[in-house]
Design a protein around this motif. Structure first.
Motif, PDB file in Angstrom:
ATOM      1  N   THR A 163       0.823  -1.211   0.000  1.00  0.00           N
ATOM      2  CA  THR A 163       0.000   0.000   0.000  1.00  0.00           C
ATOM      3  C   THR A 163       0.859   1.265   0.000  1.00  0.00           C
ATOM      4  N   THR A 164       2.115   1.127  -0.430  1.00  0.00           N
ATOM      5  CA  THR A 164       3.055   2.248  -0.382  1.00  0.00           C
ATOM      6  C   THR A 164       3.606   2.561  -1.766  1.00  0.00           C
ATOM      7  N   ILE A 165       3.786   3.849  -2.038  1.00  0.00           N
ATOM      8  CA  ILE A 165       4.398   4.333  -3.274  1.00  0.00           C
ATOM      9  C   ILE A 165       5.717   5.024  -2.945  1.00  0.00           C
ATOM     10  N   MET A 166       6.755   4.737  -3.733  1.00  0.00           N
ATOM     11  CA  MET A 166       8.045   5.408  -3.620  1.00  0.00           C
ATOM     12  C   MET A 166       8.233   6.334  -4.807  1.00  0.00           C
ATOM     13  N   VAL A 167       8.526   7.606  -4.530  1.00  0.00           N
ATOM     14  CA  VAL A 167       8.746   8.605  -5.578  1.00  0.00           C
ATOM     15  C   VAL A 167      10.229   8.960  -5.598  1.00  0.00           C
ATOM     16  N   GLY A 168      10.861   8.847  -6.749  1.00  0.00           N
ATOM     17  CA  GLY A 168      12.280   9.160  -6.843  1.00  0.00           C
ATOM     18  C   GLY A 168      12.669   9.675  -8.208  1.00  0.00           C
ATOM     19  N   ASP A 169      13.908  10.145  -8.313  1.00  0.00           N
ATOM     20  CA  ASP A 169      14.401  10.695  -9.579  1.00  0.00           C
ATOM     21  C   ASP A 169      15.511   9.867 -10.200  1.00  0.00           C
ATOM     22  N   ARG A 170      15.913   8.775  -9.518  1.00  0.00           N
ATOM     23  CA  ARG A 170      17.014   7.953 -10.030  1.00  0.00           C
ATOM     24  C   ARG A 170      16.561   6.516 -10.179  1.00  0.00           C
ATOM     25  N   MET A 171      16.742   5.987 -11.373  1.00  0.00           N
ATOM     26  CA  MET A 171      16.396   4.588 -11.612  1.00  0.00           C
ATOM     27  C   MET A 171      17.290   3.646 -10.820  1.00  0.00           C
ATOM     28  N   ASP A 172      18.579   4.020 -10.667  1.00  0.00           N
ATOM     29  CA  ASP A 172      19.559   3.097 -10.080  1.00  0.00           C
ATOM     30  C   ASP A 172      19.622   3.153  -8.556  1.00  0.00           C
ATOM     31  N   THR A 173      18.834   4.016  -7.936  1.00  0.00           N
ATOM     32  CA  THR A 173      18.772   4.034  -6.466  1.00  0.00           C
ATOM     33  C   THR A 173      17.327   3.987  -5.988  1.00  0.00           C
ATOM     34  N   ASP A 174      16.573   5.050  -6.251  1.00  0.00           N
ATOM     35  CA  ASP A 174      15.208   5.152  -5.740  1.00  0.00           C
ATOM     36  C   ASP A 174      14.299   4.059  -6.291  1.00  0.00           C
ATOM     37  N   ILE A 175      14.306   3.905  -7.612  1.00  0.00           N
ATOM     38  CA  ILE A 175      13.356   2.992  -8.236  1.00  0.00           C
ATOM     39  C   ILE A 175      13.716   1.531  -7.969  1.00  0.00           C
ATOM     40  N   ILE A 176      14.993   1.178  -8.078  1.00  0.00           N
ATOM     41  CA  ILE A 176      15.372  -0.219  -7.850  1.00  0.00           C
ATOM     42  C   ILE A 176      15.168  -0.614  -6.390  1.00  0.00           C
ATOM     43  N   SER A 177      15.480   0.270  -5.450  1.00  0.00           N
ATOM     44  CA  SER A 177      15.291  -0.083  -4.041  1.00  0.00           C
ATOM     45  C   SER A 177      13.806  -0.166  -3.696  1.00  0.00           C
ATOM     46  N   GLY A 178      12.993   0.712  -4.288  1.00  0.00           N
ATOM     47  CA  GLY A 178      11.553   0.611  -4.079  1.00  0.00           C
ATOM     48  C   GLY A 178      10.991  -0.673  -4.647  1.00  0.00           C
ATOM     49  N   LEU A 179      11.410  -1.001  -5.846  1.00  0.00           N
ATOM     50  CA  LEU A 179      10.950  -2.232  -6.491  1.00  0.00           C
ATOM     51  C   LEU A 179      11.338  -3.454  -5.663  1.00  0.00           C
ATOM     52  N   GLU A 180      12.587  -3.507  -5.210  1.00  0.00           N
ATOM     53  CA  GLU A 180      13.063  -4.674  -4.460  1.00  0.00           C
ATOM     54  C   GLU A 180      12.411  -4.780  -3.080  1.00  0.00           C
ATOM     55  N   ALA A 181      11.876  -3.661  -2.582  1.00  0.00           N
ATOM     56  CA  ALA A 181      11.165  -3.690  -1.306  1.00  0.00           C
ATOM     57  C   ALA A 181       9.673  -3.969  -1.500  1.00  0.00           C
ATOM     58  N   GLY A 182       9.254  -4.144  -2.758  1.00  0.00           N
ATOM     59  CA  GLY A 182       7.869  -4.492  -3.030  1.00  0.00           C
ATOM     60  C   GLY A 182       6.919  -3.320  -3.156  1.00  0.00           C
ATOM     61  N   LEU A 183       7.463  -2.114  -3.382  1.00  0.00           N
ATOM     62  CA  LEU A 183       6.628  -0.923  -3.473  1.00  0.00           C
ATOM     63  C   LEU A 183       6.268  -0.609  -4.926  1.00  0.00           C
TER      64      LEU A 183
END
Length: 272
Positions: free
Chosen positions: A206-226
Motif C-alpha cells: 500500500t506504499t508508493i516510492m517517488v524518486g528521480d534515479r532509476m539506479d537508487t530510488d526505483i530499484i530499491s523501491g521495487l526490491e522492497a515491493g513498493l
C-alpha cells in the motif's frame, strides 16, 4: 492461473528529497503543494535522503527556507537507517565514526558509544571535511577487526561549485587499503525502504516510492515491493529509462503531477 488482483489502496508515500522536492536550495515546482496535500490527506509519508550530514531538524529548517514544510518526524535519513540497523544488530555497541552531526547524533540516540579503542564498527558517512588522519584510523581499526559500515554508496554529490566526493568514493579508498568492502545501508539497499516502512508501521503493498534515479530510488523501491514513480526533474531522463532492465510503475514530469493523485487517494480512503 486467475487474473492478477488490482493494486491495494495507497496508504503511505515515500519520496526522495534531492531532485524530487529540491534542487540544492531551490524548491521544485509542485513540491510544497505535494507535501501540503500529503499532510492534509492523513496518509503516512516520509521524505528519504541518502545524505547523512544533517539531522532531521537541520533538514526541516533547510526545506522550510525553500518553502517546503516537512515535519521533523517525517524525514528519514541514511544516518537514521544506519543507527536503526546497528541497534537491531548489536545493541549498546561501539563505533568509530567518520561523519558529521547527522550520523553521530543518530548513533548517540540509539545508545551507541563513539570510540577509537577496539570499536565494534567503523561507520563511514558523508562529510565535507574528510581528514587523512581519520581515514587512516578507520583503515587500521578495520584491519584490527572492526566491521565496516557505510551510510550509502553514492560516489559523488552536487554543490554550487561542482561535484564533490561522497561516501562511496571514500569507502572505495578504505576498501582498496584494507581489502574489506563495507555494508551499505542507504539506497539502493532496500533495507532503507524497509526501515522507513517500519517507522510508519506501513505495508509495502500500500506504499508508493517517488524518486528521480532509476539506479537508487526505483530499484530499491521495487526490491522492497513498493509501487514506484519516477519524476523527470532529477538524475534520470526519459530517454534513459529503457537502458534499465526494470521499469517504474509510473513516470511523471514532476511531483506537481502527483498532487491530484494524492488528493484522489485521500478521498478514496475517506469514502472507504
Amino acid at each position: 492461473m486467475g487474473p492478477m488482483t488490482a493494486p491495494r489502496t495507497v496508504e503511505t508515500w515515500l519520496t526522495d528529497m534531492d531532485g524530487v522536492l529540491v534542487h540544492e536550495e531551490d524548491a521544485i515546482p509542485g513540491a510544497a503543494e505535494l507535501v501540503q496535500a500529503l499532510r492534509r490527506s492523513g496518509m503516512g509519508f516520509l521524505v528519504l535522503t541518502n545524505n547523512s550530514i544533517f539531522t532531521p531538524r537541520d533538514l526541516r529548517a533547510r526545506l522550510l527556507l525553500s518553502g517546503i514544510d516537512v515535519p521533523e518526524s517525517a524525514i528519514w535519513t541514511s544516518a537514521l537507517a544506519t543507527a536503526q540497523f546497528l541497534l537491531d544488530q548489536r545493541p549498546d555497541g561501539t563505533a568509530y565514526v567518520v561523519g558529521e552531526a547527522g550520523l553521530t547524533t543518530a548513533l548517540h540516540d540509539v545508545g551507541y558509544v563513539m570510540t577509537d579503542r577496539d570499536p565494534d564498527y567503523v561507520v563511514l558517512g558523508e562529510t565535507r571535511t574528510y581528514s587523512f588522519e581519520a581515514i587512516t584510523k578507520a583503515i587500521r581499526l578495520i584491519e584490527g577487526g572492526a566491521r565496516f559500515i557505510a551510510t550509502n554508496p553514492d560516489p559523488s554529490g552536487p554543490s554550487p561549485a561542482g561535484t564533490l566526493p561522497a561516501t562511496g568514493s571514500v569507502a572505495a579508498l578504505i576498501s582498496t587499503a584494507t581489502g574489506r568492502q563495507p555494508y551499505y545501508i542507504g539506497k539502493p539497499n532496500p533495507l532503507m525502504m524497509r526501515s522507513a516502512l517500519n517507522r510508519l508501521d506501513a505495508h509495502s503493498e500500500t506504499t508508493i516510492m517517488v524518486g528521480d534515479r532509476m539506479d537508487t530510488d526505483i530499484i530499491s523501491g521495487l526490491e522492497a515491493g513498493l509501487r514506484t514513480v519516477l519524476v523527470l526533474t532529477g538524475s534520470t531522463q526519459r530517454h534513459q529509462i529503457e537502458q534499465f532492465p526494470y521499469r517504474p510503475s509510473r513516470v511523471v514530469d514532476s511531483v506537481a503531477d502527483l498532487v491530484p493523485f494524492v488528493e484522489q487517494s485521500a478521498a478514496g480512503r475517506a469514502e472507504a
